[in-house]
Scaffold this motif. Structure first.
Motif, PDB file in Angstrom:
ATOM      1  N   PRO A  26       2.932   5.719   9.122  1.00  0.00           N
ATOM      2  CA  PRO A  26       3.724   5.238   9.844  1.00  0.00           C
ATOM      3  C   PRO A  26       5.391   4.638   9.765  1.00  0.00           C
ATOM      4  CG  PRO A  26       2.287   3.661   8.178  1.00  0.00           C
ATOM      5  CD  PRO A  26       1.935   5.500   8.235  1.00  0.00           C
ATOM      6  N   LYS A  27       6.458   4.161  10.944  1.00  0.00           N
ATOM      7  CA  LYS A  27       7.813   3.841  10.158  1.00  0.00           C
ATOM      8  C   LYS A  27       8.377   2.588   9.324  1.00  0.00           C
ATOM      9  CE  LYS A  27       8.890   6.964  14.094  1.00  0.00           C
ATOM     10  NZ  LYS A  27       7.689   7.970  13.909  1.00  0.00           N
ATOM     11  N   ASN A  28       7.440   1.971   9.712  1.00  0.00           N
ATOM     12  CA  ASN A  28       7.738   0.487   9.020  1.00  0.00           C
ATOM     13  C   ASN A  28       6.286  -0.004   8.959  1.00  0.00           C
ATOM     14  OD1 ASN A  28       6.508  -0.559  11.823  1.00  0.00           O
ATOM     15  ND2 ASN A  28       8.982   0.280  12.334  1.00  0.00           N
ATOM     16  N   VAL A  29       6.539  -1.308   8.615  1.00  0.00           N
ATOM     17  CA  VAL A  29       5.191  -2.437   8.304  1.00  0.00           C
ATOM     18  C   VAL A  29       4.753  -2.758   9.716  1.00  0.00           C
ATOM     19  CG1 VAL A  29       4.585  -4.468   7.193  1.00  0.00           C
ATOM     20  CG2 VAL A  29       6.628  -2.833   6.321  1.00  0.00           C
ATOM     21  N   LYS A  30       5.315  -2.530  10.575  1.00  0.00           N
ATOM     22  CA  LYS A  30       4.649  -3.538  11.934  1.00  0.00           C
ATOM     23  C   LYS A  30       3.447  -2.687  12.153  1.00  0.00           C
ATOM     24  CE  LYS A  30       5.362  -5.067  16.873  1.00  0.00           C
ATOM     25  NZ  LYS A  30       6.528  -5.322  17.493  1.00  0.00           N
ATOM     26  N   GLU A  31       4.058  -1.287  12.466  1.00  0.00           N
ATOM     27  CA  GLU A  31       3.492  -0.298  12.842  1.00  0.00           C
ATOM     28  C   GLU A  31       1.689   0.011  11.394  1.00  0.00           C
ATOM     29  OE1 GLU A  31       5.122   3.913  13.299  1.00  0.00           O
ATOM     30  OE2 GLU A  31       6.496   2.910  14.697  1.00  0.00           O
ATOM     31  N   ALA A  32       2.398  -0.267  10.437  1.00  0.00           N
ATOM     32  CA  ALA A  32       1.212  -0.115   9.113  1.00  0.00           C
ATOM     33  C   ALA A  32       0.070  -0.618   9.689  1.00  0.00           C
ATOM     34  CB  ALA A  32       1.681  -0.025   8.284  1.00  0.00           C
ATOM     35  N   LEU A  33       0.451  -2.265  10.217  1.00  0.00           N
ATOM     36  CA  LEU A  33      -0.635  -3.678  10.307  1.00  0.00           C
ATOM     37  C   LEU A  33      -1.447  -2.792  11.578  1.00  0.00           C
ATOM     38  CD1 LEU A  33       1.596  -6.370   9.220  1.00  0.00           C
ATOM     39  CD2 LEU A  33      -0.459  -5.367   8.238  1.00  0.00           C
ATOM     40  N   MET A  34      -1.041  -2.092  11.707  1.00  0.00           N
ATOM     41  CA  MET A  34      -2.072  -2.529  13.337  1.00  0.00           C
ATOM     42  C   MET A  34      -2.607  -1.298  13.445  1.00  0.00           C
ATOM     43  SD  MET A  34       1.637  -1.838  16.308  1.00  0.00           S
ATOM     44  CE  MET A  34      -0.031  -2.032  17.535  1.00  0.00           C
ATOM     45  N   ASP A  35      -2.840  -0.412  12.054  1.00  0.00           N
ATOM     46  CA  ASP A  35      -4.142   1.141  12.112  1.00  0.00           C
ATOM     47  C   ASP A  35      -4.998   0.070  10.746  1.00  0.00           C
ATOM     48  OD1 ASP A  35      -4.892   3.276  10.387  1.00  0.00           O
ATOM     49  OD2 ASP A  35      -3.151   4.088  11.349  1.00  0.00           O
ATOM     50  N   GLU A  36      -5.904   0.291  10.616  1.00  0.00           N
ATOM     51  CA  GLU A  36      -6.819  -0.474   9.175  1.00  0.00           C
ATOM     52  C   GLU A  36      -7.244   0.567   8.545  1.00  0.00           C
ATOM     53  OE1 GLU A  36      -8.900  -3.007   9.690  1.00  0.00           O
ATOM     54  OE2 GLU A  36      -8.335  -3.788  12.416  1.00  0.00           O
ATOM     55  N   ALA A  37      -6.697   1.647   8.391  1.00  0.00           N
ATOM     56  CA  ALA A  37      -6.810   2.217   7.749  1.00  0.00           C
ATOM     57  C   ALA A  37      -5.150   2.177   6.210  1.00  0.00           C
ATOM     58  CB  ALA A  37      -6.764   3.919   7.515  1.00  0.00           C
ATOM     59  N   TRP A  38      -4.426   2.050   7.281  1.00  0.00           N
ATOM     60  CA  TRP A  38      -3.625   2.187   5.981  1.00  0.00           C
ATOM     61  C   TRP A  38      -3.872   0.108   6.170  1.00  0.00           C
ATOM     62  CZ3 TRP A  38       0.596   4.556   4.138  1.00  0.00           C
ATOM     63  CH2 TRP A  38       0.585   5.838   4.329  1.00  0.00           C
ATOM     64  N   ILE A  39      -4.693  -0.194   6.331  1.00  0.00           N
ATOM     65  CA  ILE A  39      -4.588  -1.695   6.249  1.00  0.00           C
ATOM     66  C   ILE A  39      -5.810  -1.739   4.641  1.00  0.00           C
ATOM     67  CG2 ILE A  39      -5.411  -4.057   6.440  1.00  0.00           C
ATOM     68  CD1 ILE A  39      -4.935  -3.997   9.247  1.00  0.00           C
TER      69      ILE A  39
END
Length: 281
Positions: A26-39
């Motif tokens: 992900p390029k930023n926090v917003k994109e990371a928070l949309m991915d369950e794996a990254w959460i």
């Protein structure tokens, strides 16, 4: 501009194309928070902070805004004691050297993906089967697949023996199929049989820089491109490694080897410059 700084920057830019990184990061926090794996990965990191008592969460004062400020605290090493555990890295120090492993992390990883009782394997990759896009096969949950890849990538910190296998599987994160997740599960079954593996850093060594490199000619089943690989040693100790699919199709094994040698020499020169800058040689 100082010439040494220019040299480091030039080499650093070149190395960016040598080292393998996932294109789906992900390029930023917003994109990371949309991915369950990254959460899930972020939650595991925060849990580590809590277990190690790195910080304490307190309510925000209602009468003031929150300011972020870097804080530094000095510790006497005699009071802290010998380092034995750091972010899932287990560290064992002795008079001869230091051993770094992740056995506890491996056990949790295997349990997390339900493979604790699965049959062990003595190699991480099926040498008779090459992965491909396999677009006619049955699709699998991409979130689960990315979570497995992310967990294994973190494990490569102490298990360089799975670095290439995980890198190949990571190419199919956008559209994973059954054959891909089977390959990932094989890697997990392998690390389950090598729980106590790690990296040994010997004190009885020297300052010679050495690189071992190789390339699998036309190894990619989708585009016939070769994959470069290299391991870098400072004396007897492994300090870096890389695995990357080459940008062009090599018509011969000789050309594929020339490309990987060129990449490794670039990184060796950069490492040599860094060591000289720090006055180690």
């Amino acid at each position: 501009m100082d010439e040494s700084m220019f040299t480091r920057r030039r080499y650093a830019n070149l190395i960016q194309f040598v080292c393998f990184v996932s294109s789906l990061e992900p390029k930023n926090v917003k994109e990371a928070l949309m991915d369950e794996a990254w959460i899930q990965e972020m939650k595991e990191e925060l849990d580590q902070f809590i277990r190690n008592k790195v910080w304490i969460l307190v309510p925000r004062p209602t009468y003031a805004n929150v300011f972020v400020q870097q804080m530094q605290q000095e510790f006497e090493m005699s009071m802290v004691g010998e380092l034995t555990y750091f972010f899932d890295l287990q560290v064992k120090q002795s008079d001869d050297g230091t051993f770094v492993s992740q056995s506890k992390y491996v056990k949790n990883l295997v349990k997390k993906f339900g493979l604790k009782n699965a049959k062990h394997t003595n190699i991480p990759t099926n040498t008779t089967l090459k992965l491909s896009k396999d677009e006619q096969a049955m699709k699998v949950d991409p979130t689960l697949y990315r979570s497995m890849i992310g967990s294994l990538l973190y494990l490569t910190a102490s298990h360089p023996d799975i670095y290439y296998s995980v890198g190949v599987c990571a190419r199919y994160q956008a559209n994973p199929m059954e054959s891909h997740i089977s390959a990932v599960k094989r890697i997990i079954r392998y690390v389950n049989s090598t729980v106590d593996f790690g990296i040994w850093f010997s004190k009885d060594t020297n300052s010679n820089l050495v690189c071992l490199s190789d390339a699998d000619w036309a190894g990619n089943a989708d585009d016939r491109k070769s994959t470069s690989g290299g391991c870098f040693y400072l004396g007897n100790n492994l300090v870096s490694r890389h695995s990357k699919k080459q940008n062009c199709i090599s018509p011969s094994t000789a050309e594929a080897e020339y490309i990987v040698v060129g990449s490794c020499l670039t990184q060796l020169l950069w490492m040599k410059q860094m060591i000289e800058d720090y006055g180690l040689i």
